[in-house]
Structures are given as structure tokens and as C-alpha cells.
Design a protein around this motif. Sequence first.
Motif, PDB file in Angstrom:
ATOM      1  N   GLU A  50       0.829  -1.202   0.000  1.00 54.00           N
ATOM      2  CA  GLU A  50       0.000   0.000   0.000  1.00 54.00           C
ATOM      3  C   GLU A  50       0.867   1.257   0.000  1.00 54.00           C
ATOM      4  OE1 GLU A  50      -1.712  -3.124   2.898  1.00 54.00           O
ATOM      5  OE2 GLU A  50       0.237  -2.202   2.532  1.00 54.00           O
ATOM      6  N   ARG A  55      -0.776   2.581   4.645  1.00 51.23           N
ATOM      7  CA  ARG A  55      -0.138   1.627   5.558  1.00 51.23           C
ATOM      8  C   ARG A  55      -0.236   2.138   6.997  1.00 51.23           C
ATOM      9  NH1 ARG A  55       2.763  -2.506   3.722  1.00 51.23           N
ATOM     10  NH2 ARG A  55       4.148  -2.459   5.525  1.00 51.23           N
ATOM     11  N   LYS A  60       0.397  -0.254  10.034  1.00 49.71           N
ATOM     12  CA  LYS A  60       1.579  -0.915   9.495  1.00 49.71           C
ATOM     13  C   LYS A  60       2.702   0.106   9.410  1.00 49.71           C
ATOM     14  CE  LYS A  60      -0.671  -4.197   6.353  1.00 49.71           C
ATOM     15  NZ  LYS A  60      -0.708  -4.624   4.951  1.00 49.71           N
ATOM     16  N   GLY A  64       6.874  -0.671   3.164  1.00 44.50           N
ATOM     17  CA  GLY A  64       6.488  -2.054   2.899  1.00 44.50           C
ATOM     18  C   GLY A  64       7.713  -2.948   2.857  1.00 44.50           C
ATOM     19  N   GLY A  86       1.891  -6.605   2.230  1.00 42.91           N
ATOM     20  CA  GLY A  86       0.880  -5.711   1.677  1.00 42.91           C
ATOM     21  C   GLY A  86      -0.534  -6.127   2.040  1.00 42.91           C
ATOM     22  N   ARG A  87      -1.449  -5.827   1.141  1.00 40.70           N
ATOM     23  CA  ARG A  87      -2.882  -6.014   1.432  1.00 40.70           C
ATOM     24  C   ARG A  87      -3.378  -7.428   1.227  1.00 40.70           C
ATOM     25  NH1 ARG A  87      -4.094  -2.042  -3.453  1.00 40.70           N
ATOM     26  NH2 ARG A  87      -2.543  -1.036  -2.228  1.00 40.70           N
TER      27      ARG A  87
END
Length: 183
Positions: A50, A55, A60, A64, A86-87
Motif C-alpha cells: 500500500e 499503511r 503498518k 512495505g 501488503g494487502r
Amino acid sequence: LAQVLAQRNGKKLVVHLTGFNEIEMTAEQTRFINDMCLQFIRNAVVHGIEHPDMRLLCNKPEVGRVDLSLIRLADGGVELNVRDDGRGVDYDKIRNQAIFKGMAKAEELRKWNNKQIIGLMFKPGFTTAEDASADGGRGIGMDVIVSRVQRLKGSIKIASRSGQACQFIVTLPGVVTVASEAA
């Protein structure tokens, strides 16, 4: 390449590599593993990781993470493990895109399990990206990987946790010889 992709897509990314310097392979095998890694990183940046602000909203880290590891198996084969934080796989987005592209009817897709839905990601021309770009969205890449892995009698497994992670595990048997093909 990962940093260039991340920057072009307005994302922040760190890549961790494990085992790549410890396994001897032919130049052809190395190219094939490289091709796969590049495609998985491209997919992680375009589809998985993201944007930093999103994030943070999801609790998060802003940056990433993609982990790639390569191990030699007891039979002499190799296992490539690629995981991003990630997602995860968006099954609804895949279903909707398949309906939009006329690949299947909504009633049919409602009966499919997640494994069958994920299989659509490996169909030629399939993408869930909103727009095509130099980095993705053209539906080229995952289909090439799966066909090459199948030709080598290997396998691909996918694990996903919605909003948290996606993982690809590619297993190639011993005595891997890679047929030349542009990826």
C-alpha cells in the motif's frame, strides 16, 4: 529495481534476500529465478504494498517489506519463497475483474473457492490494476511464470491473509533445466 518501482508508484519498500548467494546454479537457472523474482517484486509493488499513508492507517510501518528466500531442497531442486506485507489477495476484485472481462459469470464465480479464484491471476491478459503502466496492469507476467514452472514440473503455492500479507512458494524439482523464452 525494487526501489525504482516503489518510487515510481509512490510507495516505500525494503527488500530482504536470503540464500541467493549460497546456491550454485547455471546461468540459465539464475536468469529464470531472476525473472520470477522481478515479476513477484513488480506484482508486490503494483498490487500488494500500500501507499505509505494507507499503511499508517492500517497500523503498518510506512515502509512495505518484501522477503525473498531461495533454498536448496533435499532432492536437489530449489524453493523460491516470496512474501510481501501488503494487502493480500483481493478475491472480490479478482471476481469482479473476471466478470468484467467476460471470463466467467457472477453466478458461477460465487460457487468458486479462493483457490479457484486465485487461479484467474495466472490467466493470460488478466490483471486487477486500474490502468496499464510500465510497471504492471498489462496482464503479462504471472501467466508466463506459471507456464514455465509447469513446463519444469514445478509448482506454485499461494497463501494470503487479507490486509496483511501475500506469499508465493515456487518449488522446482532437481536437475532444473530452463527452456529459453523471453519473459
